[in-house]
Structures are given as structure tokens and as C-alpha cells.
Design a protein around this motif. Structure first.
Motif, PDB file in Angstrom:
ATOM      1  N   ALA A 381       0.818  -1.217   0.000  1.00 32.97           N
ATOM      2  CA  ALA A 381       0.000   0.000   0.000  1.00 32.97           C
ATOM      3  C   ALA A 381       0.850   1.265   0.000  1.00 32.97           C
ATOM      4  CB  ALA A 381      -0.933   0.002   1.206  1.00 32.97           C
ATOM      5  N   GLY A 382       2.115   1.162   0.430  1.00 40.32           N
ATOM      6  CA  GLY A 382       2.970   2.338   0.468  1.00 40.32           C
ATOM      7  C   GLY A 382       4.216   2.101   1.292  1.00 40.32           C
ATOM      8  N   PHE A 383       4.990   3.164   1.442  1.00 39.01           N
ATOM      9  CA  PHE A 383       6.213   3.117   2.242  1.00 39.01           C
ATOM     10  C   PHE A 383       5.939   3.684   3.632  1.00 39.01           C
ATOM     11  CE2 PHE A 383       8.036   2.515  -1.838  1.00 39.01           C
ATOM     12  CZ  PHE A 383       9.338   2.052  -1.685  1.00 39.01           C
ATOM     13  N   TYR A 384       6.626   3.128   4.614  1.00 42.51           N
ATOM     14  CA  TYR A 384       6.586   3.649   5.983  1.00 42.51           C
ATOM     15  C   TYR A 384       7.998   4.093   6.347  1.00 42.51           C
ATOM     16  CZ  TYR A 384       2.080   1.264   6.249  1.00 42.51           C
ATOM     17  OH  TYR A 384       0.790   0.860   6.012  1.00 42.51           O
ATOM     18  N   ARG A 385       8.073   5.153   7.140  1.00 42.50           N
ATOM     19  CA  ARG A 385       9.375   5.662   7.549  1.00 42.50           C
ATOM     20  C   ARG A 385       9.399   5.915   9.048  1.00 42.50           C
ATOM     21  NH1 ARG A 385      12.520  10.202   8.502  1.00 42.50           N
ATOM     22  NH2 ARG A 385      14.648  10.041   7.670  1.00 42.50           N
TER      23      ARG A 385
END
Length: 451
Positions: A381-385
Motif C-alpha cells: 500500500a505504500g512506504f513507511y518511515r
């Protein structure tokens, strides 16, 4: 007797024959910056930026003047206020962009530096002159833009892998994995993400050896069939020791780290020859069980130390542990600390199938497939940081999956190489994606500023 009241009032004027520019700088310039409107739409605005601290190199031998550190993208280089100082009172002229006519330089008149310009210095005596070519370097790319290769690189051998782990070592990216029946190793130079070759190890590796692949002190390590092995090229492997490990987790700049079947974290300071049990501040049963990622971050204020993070998944939640590794002779050995997630923490690490995490741009980037145990969730679903060494994990929309990305079966690996490029290698499709934030891969990394 008469005395004279006359005196000699003659001034001696020296006309120097020096013709050289000894200093060059630019002033406050207009810059167009990107922004997002109240409606969420991309927009721009114009402001100013004091550029006087950007240092210019004057190459007297070649007659070149340029700034090593490029000015930010969006600078208006067509109207630049310049300060140019000539030696011993020489005069400075500027050649026209249209022909060879010249006009005297003035620090109050803006100059078009959108292309290289010819400055001419004449000596005070007027009998000699010298020409310089001035180049104003301005970044053409957006500093924070993430750029992937325009289309996927496809590799049929990589597509056959059912599980994998990537490691960057010695200017190459290695992918360890298995095809369902045997261990396989592939490698590509960091300079060419399309140039993959398979490496046949001289030692038979276990099918699950890929889980233990790690790089330490410029060499590759794996734990296979009860032995810790080391190699310089992934082909010739040498046994280091036979520690009672479940798998090798990874390495800092000073130690190797592993995990036993009894959930004991271990470390080695001598390249894996001997191992010592690490202290934990909480129950070892809280260690993550699957998709283990070992991340090494720099330790602020301690060049020899590291901030270590271990993150992975369980059937119910993802878990994070951290450790401050200090390597000074008199430093106290710190225990591994469990990062208990408070009920008010809205940004806990996502519990994703195939969770991957790497050190990038001073933080930790994480990606993964669908949520563990949640069939209806959206994979990738996306990148996490995480900007606080694993305590909070926020979605970061400045990172995104490339168009056409596909990893069926949620088999993939995420690697950061030595040049700050990210690599995503996908099982099933054999896709290889190679990209980076522009700012992190610009050739000039040192900031050249004047005082």
C-alpha cells in the motif's frame, strides 16, 4: 638667510600590470519553490534565497570560475547580482551573449548566467588582459524527488525464487534465495541493475540459508547446516565456526549478530569465531518471529558506536527491539530494549507479510505486502518511515512504488547499496527496480560554503 616654504607634493602613482580575478560571489537570487495548495494540488511560489555563501572556485591556470556545490533547483539564473574583484584595481568587462562586444561590469547590474559567460579583466596599466569563463551550476532535478528506472528490468532466474534476501557488499548487490528445491545466489554490480549473473557456491548451502545472508567487513556471511561461512565472492566459502545459532541476523560495523533456537540474541566481535549472549531488558518471547530485519543506524555523538534496530513480524503484531552499541574500551555494554507499543501510539510498525526494512536517509524505510492474517488488506500500500530509530512508523508519500511494480506471492527484497540507491527485487515476475532520492545521489556531497 632665507628658508624655503616650498615642499614636494608630487604623488607617485603605480600602474600595475596584474590582470586577475581574485574573488567571485553571487548575491540574493529569486527562486521558484514547489508547494501544495489548500486543495491538495501541486503549485509553486517565488521567493528569494541568499546565495552569497556558495563558494566559487577560481582556476587561474585554466581561466575557469564555477561553483562546486550547485545552487538549488528553481534559481533564476537569468538575473544574477555578481561581486567580482580584480587584483590591484584592474577593470572587469563582460562579453555579450550575442557577439564579441564588451560592457563594463557593475555589481549593481544583474547578469544572465543561465549559460557560461566570458569575463575579461584588464590591468590598471591597460596593456594586458585576461579572460575567464564563468559557469553558474544549478541543480536541474528536484532534491526530494524519488526517481526509479523508467521501466522494470525483468530477469527470469530471479522470477523463479520462492523466497529471497538481498545484501549489498563490495560494490555489488547479491540476492540469496531458493527456488523451492535448492539455494541459489545471484549478483549484479551496483552500476548496472540489469547485469545479473548466477553464482554457483562451491559449498552446498541449505535451502533456508538465504535468511542468514549478511555483509560484514567487506565480506559475505551465511549460516548454513550448522556452520557460519564467509566468502569474498559468494562462490568460495570458508567455515568460520559452528555456533549454535538459528540464523545470522546481520552486522554493525563492529560485530555480527545472531539468534538461537532458544530466542537468545548473540554477538561476535571477532568475525564469528566466538559468540557472547546479549542481555535483554524484557522477555525473549517478545522477540519477532518472522521477516526479521536488522538495521544499523549511526549513533549521534559517537562515531565508533551504532544504534541497532531489530524489527519483524508475529501472527498478531510486528515488534521492534533496539540497542545502543558502544565500542569504546571502557563503554558499558547496553542491553537490547523492547519497544513496547503504547495504546496511544497511532504509528506502530505495520505487521506486513514479507516485511522489509532498510536504513535510508537517516531513518528506516519499510515496505511489505498485505497485513498478516488480514485477507482483505491491500498489499504494498505504500512506504513507511521511522525517523526515531523504530519507535514510530509513519506513511511517507514522498516514497512510492514504481509504475508497473508487481510482486506476486509477496516475495521481494529491499536493499540499499553503497551509493544510496534503493533496489527492489521481486519474485514471480523477476522485476528489478533501481531508484533514489535525487539529493542523496548527487555527485557533490560535500557542501562548499564560505564563512
Amino acid at each position: 638667510m632665507f628658508s624655503s616654504c616650498l615642499s614636494d607634493n608630487t604623488d607617485n602613482i603605480v600602474y600595475y600590470d596584474d590582470c586577475a580575478l581574485t574573488a567571485f560571489s553571487v548575491g540574493t537570487l529569486k527562486i521558484v519553490k514547489d508547494t501544495v495548495s489548500s486543495k491538495g494540488e501541486d503549485s509553486t511560489y517565488t521567493t528569494t534565497l541568499n546565495c552569497s555563501r556558495y563558494a566559487f572556485t577560481i582556476d587561474q591556470e585554466k581561466g575557469l570560475i564555477y561553483n562546486l556545490d550547485s545552487l538549488p533547483r528553481g534559481i533564476d539564473a537569468t538575473k544574477v547580482l555578481v561581486t567580482a574583484v580584480a587584483k590591484n584595481g584592474g577593470s572587469v568587462a563582460l562579453k555579450s551573449l550575442k557577439d564579441d562586444t564588451q560592457s563594463y561590469y557593475s555589481s549593481t547590474d544583474s547578469i544572465d548566467l543561465s549559460q557560461p559567460r566570458h569575463f575579461i579583466v584588464r590591468s590598471l596599466r591597460g596593456d594586458s588582459n585576461r579572460e575567464y569563463i564563468v559557469t553558474l551550476n544549478v541543480h536541474k532535478q528536484k532534491a526530494e524527488e524519488l526517481v526509479w528506472n523508467s521501466s522494470a528490468i525483468s530477469n527470469g532466474d530471479l522470477a523463479s525464487l520462492k523466497a529471497m534476501k538481498g545484501v549489498a557488499c563490495g560494490g555489488k548487490v547479491y540476492v540469496f534465495g531458493h527456488d523451492g528445491s535448492k539455494a541459489r545466489i545471484f549478483a549484479a554490480p551496483e552500476s548496472n541493475a540489469a547485469a545479473w549473473s548466477e553464482i554457483t557456491p562451491g559449498t552446498t548451502l541449505s535451502v533456508d540459508a538465504y535468511k542468514s545472508a549478511a555483509a560484514y567487513a567487506g565480506k559475505l556471511y551465511v549460516y548454513s547446516n550448522g556452520s557460519l561461512l564467509v566468502s569474498a565472492d559468494a562462490e568460495t566459502w570458508t567455515e568460520v565456526a559452528s555456533p549454535a545459532l538459528k540464523l545470522l541476523l546481520g552486522a554493525s560495523g563492529a560485530r555480527l549478530y545472531g539468534l538461537t533456537d532458544a530466542h537468545q540474541l548473540m554477538s561476535s566481535k571477532d568475525g564469528g569465531a566466538t559468540w557472547t549472549a546479549d542481555e535483554l531488558d524484557s522477555d525473549a518471547g517478545l522477540l519477532p518471529a518472522d521477516n526479521l530485519n536488522f538495521i544499523t543506524l549511526p549513533l549521534s555523538g559517537n562515531a565508533s558506536g551504532s544504534h541497532l534496530v531489530l524489527v519483524g513480524t508475529t501472527t498478531t503484531e510486528a515488534r521492534v527491539w533496539g540497542k545502543i552499541e558502544e565500542n569504546d574500551p571502557n563503554a558499558q555494554n547496553q542491553p537490547w530494549a523492547y519497544y513496547n507499543v503504547s495504546s496511544g501510539n497511532k504509528y506502530k510498525v505495520p505487521n506486513l507479510n514479507g516485511l522489509q526494512a532498510v536504513n535510508y536517509d537517516g531513518g528506516i524505510l519499510a515496505i511489505g505486502g498485505s497485513a498478516v492474517g488480514a485477507a482483505a488488506s491491500t498489499p504494498f500500500a505504500g512506504f513507511y518511515r521511522s525517523g526515531d530509530a523504530g519507535i514510530t512508523w509513519k506513511p511517507d508519500t514522498t516514497y512510492y512504488f514504481p509504475k508497473g511494480f508487481s510482486a506476486p506471492g509477496e516475495v521481494l527484497t529491499l536493499v540499499k547499496d553503497s551509493k544510496n540507491y534503493l533496489w527492489i527485487v521481486c519474485g514471480g515476475t523477476g522485476q528489478v527496480w533501481h531508484g533514489a532520492k535525487n539529493r542523496l545521489v548527487w555527485e557533490t556531497t560535500k557542501r562548499y560554503f564560505t564563512e
